[in-house]
Design a protein around this motif. Structure first.
Motif, PDB file in Angstrom:
ATOM      1  N   SER A 105       0.788  -1.229  -0.223  1.00 11.73           N
ATOM      2  CA  SER A 105       0.003  -0.072  -0.001  1.00 11.73           C
ATOM      3  C   SER A 105       1.117   1.404   0.011  1.00 11.73           C
ATOM      4  O   SER A 105       2.018   1.374   0.564  1.00 11.73           O
ATOM      5  CB  SER A 105      -0.888   0.094   1.398  1.00 11.73           C
ATOM      6  OG  SER A 105      -1.965  -0.990   1.357  1.00 11.73           O
ATOM      7  N   PRO A 106       0.407   2.213  -0.602  1.00 11.45           N
ATOM      8  CA  PRO A 106       1.273   3.331  -0.859  1.00 11.45           C
ATOM      9  C   PRO A 106       1.235   4.162   0.631  1.00 11.45           C
ATOM     10  O   PRO A 106       0.098   4.144   1.332  1.00 11.45           O
ATOM     11  CB  PRO A 106       0.585   4.317  -1.755  1.00 11.45           C
ATOM     12  CG  PRO A 106      -0.723   3.686  -2.129  1.00 11.45           C
ATOM     13  CD  PRO A 106      -0.792   2.218  -1.583  1.00 11.45           C
ATOM     14  N   ALA A 107       2.284   4.729   1.142  1.00  9.62           N
ATOM     15  CA  ALA A 107       2.258   5.292   2.454  1.00  9.62           C
ATOM     16  C   ALA A 107       2.849   6.813   2.248  1.00  9.62           C
ATOM     17  O   ALA A 107       3.838   7.355   1.599  1.00  9.62           O
ATOM     18  CB  ALA A 107       3.120   4.733   3.388  1.00  9.62           C
ATOM     19  N   ARG A 108       2.197   7.783   2.895  1.00 10.43           N
ATOM     20  CA  ARG A 108       2.506   8.841   2.964  1.00 10.43           C
ATOM     21  C   ARG A 108       3.131   9.343   4.466  1.00 10.43           C
ATOM     22  O   ARG A 108       2.460   9.137   5.482  1.00 10.43           O
ATOM     23  CB  ARG A 108       1.247  10.079   2.682  1.00 10.43           C
ATOM     24  CG  ARG A 108       0.803   9.687   1.398  1.00 10.43           C
ATOM     25  CD  ARG A 108      -0.294  10.816   1.173  1.00 10.43           C
ATOM     26  NE  ARG A 108      -0.967  10.590   0.026  1.00 10.43           N
ATOM     27  CZ  ARG A 108      -0.719  11.046  -1.268  1.00 10.43           C
ATOM     28  NH1 ARG A 108       0.297  12.016  -1.219  1.00 10.43           N
ATOM     29  NH2 ARG A 108      -1.247  11.058  -2.399  1.00 10.43           N
ATOM     30  N   ILE A 109       4.595   9.585   4.536  1.00  9.51           N
ATOM     31  CA  ILE A 109       5.107   9.717   5.648  1.00  9.51           C
ATOM     32  C   ILE A 109       5.290  11.310   5.985  1.00  9.51           C
ATOM     33  O   ILE A 109       5.996  12.080   5.115  1.00  9.51           O
ATOM     34  CB  ILE A 109       6.450   8.974   5.525  1.00  9.51           C
ATOM     35  CG1 ILE A 109       6.480   7.629   4.769  1.00  9.51           C
ATOM     36  CG2 ILE A 109       7.125   9.129   6.718  1.00  9.51           C
ATOM     37  CD1 ILE A 109       5.560   6.896   5.390  1.00  9.51           C
ATOM     38  N   GLU A 110       4.759  11.655   7.123  1.00 11.65           N
ATOM     39  CA  GLU A 110       4.790  13.062   7.536  1.00 11.65           C
ATOM     40  C   GLU A 110       5.379  13.626   8.646  1.00 11.65           C
ATOM     41  O   GLU A 110       5.770  12.668   9.475  1.00 11.65           O
ATOM     42  CB  GLU A 110       3.316  13.424   7.724  1.00 11.65           C
ATOM     43  CG  GLU A 110       2.086  13.265   6.608  1.00 11.65           C
ATOM     44  CD  GLU A 110       1.019  13.928   7.096  1.00 11.65           C
ATOM     45  OE1 GLU A 110       0.643  15.136   6.950  1.00 11.65           O
ATOM     46  OE2 GLU A 110       0.141  12.924   7.641  1.00 11.65           O
ATOM     47  N   TRP A 111       5.953  14.756   8.531  1.00  5.52           N
ATOM     48  CA  TRP A 111       6.519  15.589   9.515  1.00  5.52           C
ATOM     49  C   TRP A 111       5.944  16.979   9.554  1.00  5.52           C
ATOM     50  O   TRP A 111       5.810  17.535   8.592  1.00  5.52           O
ATOM     51  CB  TRP A 111       8.329  15.555   9.359  1.00  5.52           C
ATOM     52  CG  TRP A 111       8.766  16.280  10.486  1.00  5.52           C
ATOM     53  CD1 TRP A 111       9.086  15.852  11.788  1.00  5.52           C
ATOM     54  CD2 TRP A 111       8.951  17.873  10.734  1.00  5.52           C
ATOM     55  NE1 TRP A 111       9.796  16.897  12.605  1.00  5.52           N
ATOM     56  CE2 TRP A 111       9.620  17.834  11.879  1.00  5.52           C
ATOM     57  CE3 TRP A 111       8.522  18.920   9.902  1.00  5.52           C
ATOM     58  CZ2 TRP A 111       9.958  19.154  12.506  1.00  5.52           C
ATOM     59  CZ3 TRP A 111       8.719  20.096  10.448  1.00  5.52           C
ATOM     60  CH2 TRP A 111       9.195  20.374  11.739  1.00  5.52           C
ATOM     61  N   PHE A 112       5.567  17.330  10.913  1.00 10.33           N
ATOM     62  CA  PHE A 112       5.040  18.685  11.184  1.00 10.33           C
ATOM     63  C   PHE A 112       5.107  18.993  12.527  1.00 10.33           C
ATOM     64  O   PHE A 112       5.420  18.034  13.261  1.00 10.33           O
ATOM     65  CB  PHE A 112       3.559  18.756  10.602  1.00 10.33           C
ATOM     66  CG  PHE A 112       2.682  17.877  11.136  1.00 10.33           C
ATOM     67  CD1 PHE A 112       2.152  18.135  12.495  1.00 10.33           C
ATOM     68  CD2 PHE A 112       2.229  16.879  10.455  1.00 10.33           C
ATOM     69  CE1 PHE A 112       1.207  17.116  12.965  1.00 10.33           C
ATOM     70  CE2 PHE A 112       1.321  16.044  11.117  1.00 10.33           C
ATOM     71  CZ  PHE A 112       0.736  16.299  12.118  1.00 10.33           C
ATOM     72  N   SER A 113       5.323  20.339  12.946  1.00  6.85           N
ATOM     73  CA  SER A 113       5.317  20.696  14.161  1.00  6.85           C
ATOM     74  C   SER A 113       4.011  21.194  14.828  1.00  6.85           C
ATOM     75  O   SER A 113       2.788  21.139  14.187  1.00  6.85           O
ATOM     76  CB  SER A 113       6.230  22.085  14.296  1.00  6.85           C
ATOM     77  OG  SER A 113       5.808  23.371  13.536  1.00  6.85           O
ATOM     78  N   ALA A 114       3.797  21.652  15.943  1.00 11.50           N
ATOM     79  CA  ALA A 114       2.608  21.874  16.734  1.00 11.50           C
ATOM     80  C   ALA A 114       1.758  23.004  15.971  1.00 11.50           C
ATOM     81  O   ALA A 114       0.820  23.177  16.227  1.00 11.50           O
ATOM     82  CB  ALA A 114       3.054  22.238  18.190  1.00 11.50           C
ATOM     83  N   GLY A 115       2.395  23.812  15.351  1.00  6.82           N
ATOM     84  CA  GLY A 115       1.847  24.823  14.614  1.00  6.82           C
ATOM     85  C   GLY A 115       1.344  24.575  13.435  1.00  6.82           C
ATOM     86  O   GLY A 115       0.668  25.438  12.625  1.00  6.82           O
ATOM     87  N   ALA A 116       1.248  23.377  12.892  1.00  2.00           N
ATOM     88  CA  ALA A 116       0.811  23.077  11.535  1.00  2.00           C
ATOM     89  C   ALA A 116      -0.764  23.198  11.642  1.00  2.00           C
ATOM     90  O   ALA A 116      -1.462  22.744  12.578  1.00  2.00           O
ATOM     91  CB  ALA A 116       1.254  21.719  11.318  1.00  2.00           C
ATOM     92  N   VAL A 117      -1.444  23.814  10.538  1.00  2.00           N
ATOM     93  CA  VAL A 117      -2.776  24.226  10.468  1.00  2.00           C
ATOM     94  C   VAL A 117      -3.322  23.331   9.278  1.00  2.00           C
ATOM     95  O   VAL A 117      -4.666  23.243   9.282  1.00  2.00           O
ATOM     96  CB  VAL A 117      -2.877  25.784  10.287  1.00  2.00           C
ATOM     97  CG1 VAL A 117      -2.488  26.511  11.284  1.00  2.00           C
ATOM     98  CG2 VAL A 117      -2.183  26.127   8.808  1.00  2.00           C
TER      99      VAL A 117
END
Length: 393
Positions: A112-124
């Motif tokens: 299955s395709p996977a989207r690997i994410e990184w974001f900080s607490a301010g992500a909207v």
């Protein structure tokens, strides 16, 4: 209104005069138009899902490739990659693309395709949620084993103590939510979404063997260029000869290509059912024409032109085809309300069902009438002298 009134009167007169064959005609055409309409819903859903995906693109997203010189045989290290992202703006985020993962319990060769994410607490910005919640910046920082999944992957999950879990490449993840649209399928339904810090061991090792890393960088305040420069600056502290290049905005695949490549049986079933129904309908109408030779001969004897005879047959067939179409739409609407989906197919009605459905009614009427009209036009007024009138059938 005059045309519609004439069509309704002629249609019900045809049903009264030839009740049995008219019912066979309507039932056959209703079934074929129902299958065709379900196919239209299938395509419409893909098109709407594509538009939803376009509307949900990361804000000001841009695709980048971070690379090391190929001739030096250097590779990135998974543990060092989070350091590239230090100091980014609170509302920036990164999505690592092109990762594929195997779900335990799925077929051995299925990924299955996977989207690997990184974001900080301010992500909207986040992918749209159909249910549950999104994983948090704190969970990303701690490397918590949490994931989001698409609708079709729910069948691989297991529930324990009120929570749902999914096994991916031998490691267990808590499923905290589902990405997609609540009222229809979406182009995310087959995908996995997880924090970069929570990758299974096999995927971590994959990153260790890469000399280039492709990712999408986004920022709602149009600071992508500054953020990419910061990533490059951070990377150079660890890999002095690293470089970066832009591939432009994210590309959304063509939904019609997905439909063409889906190999879905609904299209072959719809085509075969519609083709068989057409043949059956043509034979019924030819049968009617043969039983109405006396009637047509009398009409011609009293001044009916070939054009008037053609209109008579065309209006009758359009009325029957339209009745079959309305019955098909009614049946689809009932199924949609009762079950929503059946064997993986959605029965939801779209505006395109009515537009293309009416076009199919016209096409069906035209095709059905070609041969019977040709037979009817050969009938001469002298047929009226033979008497008769045709029995009901």
């Amino acid at each position: 209104m005059g045309f519609m009134n004439d069509m309704i009167k002629m249609t019900f007169r045809r049903i009264r005069q030839t009740t049995a064959t008219s019912l066979f005609f309507i039932i056959g055409m209703t079934f074929s138009m129902l299958i065709v309409s379900v196919g239209i819903s299938f395509v419409s859903e893909h098109m709407k899902g594509q538009q939803a995906k376009v509307d949900s693109l990361p804000p000001n997203g841009e695709r980048f490739n971070l690379y090391l010189p190929l001739d030096q045989e250097k590779y990135f290290e998974y543990e060092k990659i989070p350091q590239f992202l230090k100091g980014l703006a609170p509302d920036s985020g990164v999505i690592f693309d092109h990762e594929m993962m195997h779900i335990d319990g799925a077929e051995a060769n299925a990924v299955s395709p996977a989207r690997i994410e990184w974001f900080s607490a301010g992500a909207v910005w986040h992918y749209p949620l159909a249910e549950g919640r999104y994983y948090t910046a704190e969970e990303i920082e701690k490397g918590e084993k949490v994931v989001l999944i698409g609708e079709t992957l729910k069948k691989y999950t297991q529930e324990q103590n009120g929570k749902r879990y999914l096994a991916i490449e031998g490691e267990t993840y808590e499923v905290v939510g589902r990405v997609g649209l609540s009222d229809q399928s979406s182009l995310w339904d087959h995908e996995i979404f997880m924090p970069f810090t929570a990758l299974p061991e096999g995927s971590r090792q994959d990153f260790n063997g890469f000399s280039n890393i492709e990712f999408t960088l986004y920022n709602p305040n149009d600071m992508v260029d500054e953020e990419s420069s910061k990533i490059l600056e951070n990377a150079k502290l660890l890999y002095s000869d690293v470089g970066i290049e832009s591939f432009g905005p994210p590309v959304i695949g063509d939904a019609m290509d997905d439909v063409r490549n889906s190999q879905d049986q609904i299209f072959s079933i719809a085509f075969l059912g519609y083709f068989v129904s057409l043949i059956y309908a043509v034979n019924i109408v030819v049968f009617w024409i043969e039983r109405r030779r006396y009637e047509i001969g009398v009409r011609k004897a009293f001044g009916y032109t070939n054009k008037a005879i053609m209109k008579l047959i065309f209006v009758e067939m359009m009325g029957l085809s339209l009745l079959a179409f309305l019955l098909a739409i009614f049946i689809q609407a009932i199924i949609s309300i009762v079950v929503g989906r059946l064997s993986g197919y959605i029965f939801k009605l779209y505006f395109s069902n009515f537009i293309f459905g009416l076009f199919i009614v016209l096409l069906t009427t035209f095709v059905i009438c070609i041969w019977p009209v040709c037979r009817a036009l050969k009938i001469q007024p002298a047929e009226a002298l033979k008497g008769g009138g045709g029995a009901n059938a």
